[in-house]
Design a protein around this motif. Structure first.
Motif, PDB file in Angstrom:
ATOM      1  N   GLY A 132       0.917  -1.049  -0.091  1.00  0.00           N
ATOM      2  CA  GLY A 132       0.007   0.280   0.494  1.00  0.00           C
ATOM      3  C   GLY A 132       0.439   0.933   0.373  1.00  0.00           C
ATOM      4  O   GLY A 132       1.343   1.009   0.491  1.00  0.00           O
ATOM      5  N   VAL A 133       0.031   2.182  -0.804  1.00  0.00           N
ATOM      6  CA  VAL A 133       0.903   3.424  -1.086  1.00  0.00           C
ATOM      7  C   VAL A 133       0.713   4.614   0.486  1.00  0.00           C
ATOM      8  O   VAL A 133      -0.084   5.129   0.147  1.00  0.00           O
ATOM      9  N   VAL A 134       1.011   4.294   1.242  1.00  0.00           N
ATOM     10  CA  VAL A 134       0.650   5.587   2.916  1.00  0.00           C
ATOM     11  C   VAL A 134       2.675   5.614   2.671  1.00  0.00           C
ATOM     12  O   VAL A 134       3.511   4.968   2.659  1.00  0.00           O
ATOM     13  N   GLY A 135       2.314   6.381   3.957  1.00  0.00           N
ATOM     14  CA  GLY A 135       3.742   6.476   5.028  1.00  0.00           C
ATOM     15  C   GLY A 135       3.673   6.040   6.725  1.00  0.00           C
ATOM     16  O   GLY A 135       2.504   5.551   7.034  1.00  0.00           O
ATOM     17  N   THR A 136       4.791   6.649   7.018  1.00  0.00           N
ATOM     18  CA  THR A 136       4.583   6.460   8.311  1.00  0.00           C
ATOM     19  C   THR A 136       4.861   7.270   9.793  1.00  0.00           C
ATOM     20  O   THR A 136       4.223   7.211  10.597  1.00  0.00           O
ATOM     21  N   GLU A 137       4.645   7.946   8.657  1.00  0.00           N
ATOM     22  CA  GLU A 137       4.356   9.548   9.745  1.00  0.00           C
ATOM     23  C   GLU A 137       3.270   9.547  10.492  1.00  0.00           C
ATOM     24  O   GLU A 137       3.358   9.630  11.765  1.00  0.00           O
ATOM     25  N   GLY A 138       1.835   9.330   8.755  1.00  0.00           N
ATOM     26  CA  GLY A 138       1.305   9.665  10.196  1.00  0.00           C
ATOM     27  C   GLY A 138       1.056   8.874  11.366  1.00  0.00           C
ATOM     28  O   GLY A 138      -0.116   8.778  12.612  1.00  0.00           O
ATOM     29  N   PRO A 139       1.238   7.546  11.375  1.00  0.00           N
ATOM     30  CA  PRO A 139       0.735   6.972  12.173  1.00  0.00           C
ATOM     31  C   PRO A 139       1.553   6.381  13.571  1.00  0.00           C
ATOM     32  O   PRO A 139       0.608   6.641  14.966  1.00  0.00           O
ATOM     33  N   SER A 140       2.768   6.715  13.336  1.00  0.00           N
ATOM     34  CA  SER A 140       3.732   7.349  13.988  1.00  0.00           C
ATOM     35  C   SER A 140       2.879   8.549  15.574  1.00  0.00           C
ATOM     36  O   SER A 140       2.966   8.471  16.205  1.00  0.00           O
ATOM     37  N   VAL A 141       2.438   9.640  14.482  1.00  0.00           N
ATOM     38  CA  VAL A 141       1.790  10.981  15.183  1.00  0.00           C
ATOM     39  C   VAL A 141       1.101  10.426  16.189  1.00  0.00           C
ATOM     40  O   VAL A 141       0.718  10.867  17.452  1.00  0.00           O
ATOM     41  N   GLN A 142       0.094  10.085  15.081  1.00  0.00           N
ATOM     42  CA  GLN A 142      -1.560   9.493  16.190  1.00  0.00           C
ATOM     43  C   GLN A 142      -1.153   8.089  17.478  1.00  0.00           C
ATOM     44  O   GLN A 142      -0.996   8.061  18.098  1.00  0.00           O
ATOM     45  N   ILE A 143       0.184   7.170  17.041  1.00  0.00           N
ATOM     46  CA  ILE A 143       0.096   5.924  18.028  1.00  0.00           C
ATOM     47  C   ILE A 143       0.961   7.120  19.322  1.00  0.00           C
ATOM     48  O   ILE A 143       1.003   7.376  20.720  1.00  0.00           O
ATOM     49  N   GLY A 144       1.871   7.749  18.718  1.00  0.00           N
ATOM     50  CA  GLY A 144       2.911   9.056  20.007  1.00  0.00           C
ATOM     51  C   GLY A 144       1.695   9.557  20.968  1.00  0.00           C
ATOM     52  O   GLY A 144       1.727  10.440  22.418  1.00  0.00           O
ATOM     53  N   ALA A 145       0.714  10.681  20.021  1.00  0.00           N
ATOM     54  CA  ALA A 145       0.142  11.785  20.358  1.00  0.00           C
ATOM     55  C   ALA A 145      -1.031  10.749  21.634  1.00  0.00           C
ATOM     56  O   ALA A 145      -2.354  10.857  22.486  1.00  0.00           O
ATOM     57  N   GLY A 146      -1.541   9.196  20.729  1.00  0.00           N
ATOM     58  CA  GLY A 146      -2.231   8.324  21.546  1.00  0.00           C
ATOM     59  C   GLY A 146      -1.980   8.297  23.216  1.00  0.00           C
ATOM     60  O   GLY A 146      -2.299   7.906  24.564  1.00  0.00           O
ATOM     61  N   PHE A 147      -0.738   7.469  22.806  1.00  0.00           N
ATOM     62  CA  PHE A 147      -0.202   7.235  24.264  1.00  0.00           C
ATOM     63  C   PHE A 147      -0.371   8.593  25.103  1.00  0.00           C
ATOM     64  O   PHE A 147       0.012   8.033  26.480  1.00  0.00           O
ATOM     65  N   THR A 148       0.482   9.770  24.571  1.00  0.00           N
ATOM     66  CA  THR A 148       0.660  10.826  25.559  1.00  0.00           C
ATOM     67  C   THR A 148      -0.449  10.874  26.257  1.00  0.00           C
ATOM     68  O   THR A 148      -0.618  12.569  27.143  1.00  0.00           O
ATOM     69  N   SER A 149      -1.845  11.291  25.614  1.00  0.00           N
ATOM     70  CA  SER A 149      -3.073  11.617  25.957  1.00  0.00           C
ATOM     71  C   SER A 149      -3.303  10.728  26.952  1.00  0.00           C
ATOM     72  O   SER A 149      -4.116  11.341  28.465  1.00  0.00           O
ATOM     73  N   ALA A 150      -2.979   9.400  27.363  1.00  0.00           N
ATOM     74  CA  ALA A 150      -3.651   8.841  27.922  1.00  0.00           C
ATOM     75  C   ALA A 150      -2.884   8.703  28.982  1.00  0.00           C
ATOM     76  O   ALA A 150      -3.666   8.813  30.193  1.00  0.00           O
ATOM     77  N   LEU A 151      -1.697   9.375  28.741  1.00  0.00           N
ATOM     78  CA  LEU A 151      -0.117   9.425  30.179  1.00  0.00           C
ATOM     79  C   LEU A 151      -0.664  10.609  30.227  1.00  0.00           C
ATOM     80  O   LEU A 151      -0.924  10.709  32.294  1.00  0.00           O
ATOM     81  N   ALA A 152      -1.889  12.297  29.816  1.00  0.00           N
ATOM     82  CA  ALA A 152      -1.517  12.905  30.725  1.00  0.00           C
ATOM     83  C   ALA A 152      -2.786  12.314  31.388  1.00  0.00           C
ATOM     84  O   ALA A 152      -2.831  13.443  32.390  1.00  0.00           O
ATOM     85  N   VAL A 153      -3.760  11.464  30.646  1.00  0.00           N
ATOM     86  CA  VAL A 153      -5.074  11.348  31.413  1.00  0.00           C
ATOM     87  C   VAL A 153      -4.605  10.742  32.569  1.00  0.00           C
ATOM     88  O   VAL A 153      -5.195  11.154  34.303  1.00  0.00           O
ATOM     89  N   TRP A 154      -3.964   9.856  32.842  1.00  0.00           N
ATOM     90  CA  TRP A 154      -3.748   8.768  33.740  1.00  0.00           C
ATOM     91  C   TRP A 154      -3.051   9.922  35.382  1.00  0.00           C
ATOM     92  O   TRP A 154      -3.143   9.867  36.281  1.00  0.00           O
ATOM     93  N   LEU A 155      -1.978  10.962  34.973  1.00  0.00           N
ATOM     94  CA  LEU A 155      -1.787  11.986  35.809  1.00  0.00           C
ATOM     95  C   LEU A 155      -2.119  12.978  36.068  1.00  0.00           C
ATOM     96  O   LEU A 155      -2.268  14.173  36.804  1.00  0.00           O
ATOM     97  N   LYS A 156      -3.729  13.082  35.366  1.00  0.00           N
ATOM     98  CA  LYS A 156      -4.852  13.909  35.807  1.00  0.00           C
ATOM     99  C   LYS A 156      -4.886  15.272  35.276  1.00  0.00           C
ATOM    100  O   LYS A 156      -4.677  16.355  36.429  1.00  0.00           O
TER     101      LYS A 156
END
Length: 453
Positions: A132-156
């Motif tokens: 498939g013709v896509v790149g890795t930066e978009g998924p990586s950004v969504q993975i990193g943002a999803g992880f840090t968003s969950a971390l921010a929620v956990w830290l309140k």
């Protein structure tokens, strides 16, 4: 009446440094120390997560590439797998990632469901490994943002702190993919707004990017970029650079409009998404059968070849835009930036070949200039050029990136970017509370009165 020595010292100190200023410095220092620690931890954890994703993806691509010719039958299976994995795990993971994260920061206070992380990892591998013709930066950004968003929620964290930490996740993810820590950090901040820059988050973004890069390098993620011969600075070289930048702006306009047009065309097809996936797979297979499979995938091999001075086929960047749009419209999961690297490099090689210039040098300029033009990030693209190709390319890259950014106009592969400052004074903001209400300034037609003698 004489004033005691201690009292005079205190009075002098108060005159030199106001008490309020001392308090401000203490607050600023505490905030800096806090975010140094948070960005370091967030960057290291995000870097480890993205490194695992990139290594698994590359192993999957090598595995599929070693299969016999029947491996091309995995393209429709991969697109269908991407569609259903997102549908079952996290529907919010659909699309090319970065645009969804920008939207979450602007309109949902940086809240991103954590299930986006496993959904994006699985769906991207299913899309990219078969071709498939896509790149890795978009998924990586969504993975990193999803992880840090969950971390921010956990830290309140508060809403403001959560958005700040999510931006750290974006920068760390981009640094992990690009291998350019400063460019990744600046990109993570610059990409949110067109014509604006959110300076308060720059320090944690840089720290998280550096931490992420170091972790990825330690885990074995390689960032090999061919050396590019940069010509001595001269009027002639700058003139060719300006001409190439104008050409790259046309490439960006074509690229953005092609992705938009094909996306709308697929939306008009009255069929369920799995059927559209089969249509996309058919297009990819037809192109691979007619012109070879070098246009499939991210385009890393073609990018490396262009930077090494190997001119790509003249139709390469035209078809890469089409195949990227077709893959995404058919439910494929991935980013748009990595294929844009190849599109810019191939266009640069074509320009250089037409005028007998250095293919590798102009491929490097096209690489970064098309990033600046297609997603409105001239500063990040310039930093990226310096980190990847050396400081000697800075004047050329800066000129090419800014010219391409300006001439591309109000277009972007990320339509959720908010326009803060337009690229021309001819635009005015009709409603200050609505950042989408930019209109062309109306000018009164002046009427000249001629008197007859």
């Amino acid at each position: 009446m004489s004033i005691p020595l201690n009292a005079r010292k205190k009075r002098t100190l108060k005159t030199m440094i106001p008490v309020q200023e001392i308090k401000n410095e203490e607050i600023i220092m505490a905030n800096v120390v806090k975010w140094l620690a948070l960005s370091l931890i967030a960057g290291a954890l995000t870097g480890g997560l993205i490194a695992g994703f990139l290594l698994a993806l590359r192993a999957s691509i090598r595995f599929v590439a070693a299969l016999p010719d029947w491996r091309y039958a995995l393209i429709p299976a991969g697109l269908l797998g991407s569609v259903y994995s997102i549908r079952l795990i996290a529907p919010a993971a659909a699309g090319h990632g970065t645009d969804k994260v920008i939207s979450a920061l602007h309109y949902r206070a940086g809240r991103i469901p954590f299930l986006v992380v496993p959904a994006k990892i699985l769906s991207t591998i299913l899309t990219l490994a078969p071709g498939g013709v896509v790149g890795t930066e978009g998924p990586s950004v969504q993975i990193g943002a999803g992880f840090t968003s969950a971390l921010a929620v956990w830290l309140k964290f508060s809403e403001k702190e959560r958005k700040k930490l999510v931006i750290c996740g974006i920068s760390a993810a981009l640094s992990a993919v690009l291998g350019a820590p400063v460019g990744g950090a600046v990109f993570g901040v610059e990409v949110l707004f067109v014509g604006g820059f959110f300076y308060p988050v720059l320090l944690p973004a840089v720290i998280s990017s550096i931490a992420s890069y170091c972790v990825c390098a330690a885990m074995g993620v390689s960032y090999a970029v061919p050396a590019v011969a940069v010509p001595a600075l001269s009027a002639a070289s700058l003139g060719w650079c300006a001409c190439a930048a104008a050409f790259f702006s046309l490439v960006c306009i074509y690229h953005v409009e092609t992705v938009r047009f094909i996306s709308r065309a697929f939306q008009k097809i009255n069929a369920p998404l799995p059927v559209k996936s089969l249509i996309s797979a058919s297009v990819l297979l037809c192109v691979a059968a007619a012109g070879g499979d070098f246009l499939l995938g991210m385009g890393e091999d073609g990018l490396t070849g262009a930077l090494a001075g190997i001119e790509q086929p003249w139709y390469a960047f035209f078809m890469k835009s089409v195949l990227l749009a077709v893959t995404l419209a058919g439910g494929g999961s991935g980013g748009v930036l990595t294929p844009t690297f190849y599109i810019g490099a191939a266009a640069g090689g074509l320009f250089a070949g037409a005028f007998g210039l250095d293919v590798g040098f102009f491929a490097a300029l096209g690489f970064v200039a098309c990033v600046a033009g297609a997603v409105n990030t001239p500063l990040a693209a310039t930093f990226m050029a310096v980190e990847l190709f050396g400081s000697a390319i800075a004047p050329y890259a800066g000129m090419a990136c800014v010219i391409c950014y300006m001439l591309t106009g109000l277009r972007s592969l990320y339509p959720t970017q908010i326009l803060v400052q337009p690229k021309s004074d001819e635009f005015v903001l009709v409603d200050p509370d609505d950042k989408t209400s930019w209109k062309v300034r109306l000018r009164k037609k002046s009427r000249r009165k001629f008197s007859s003698r």
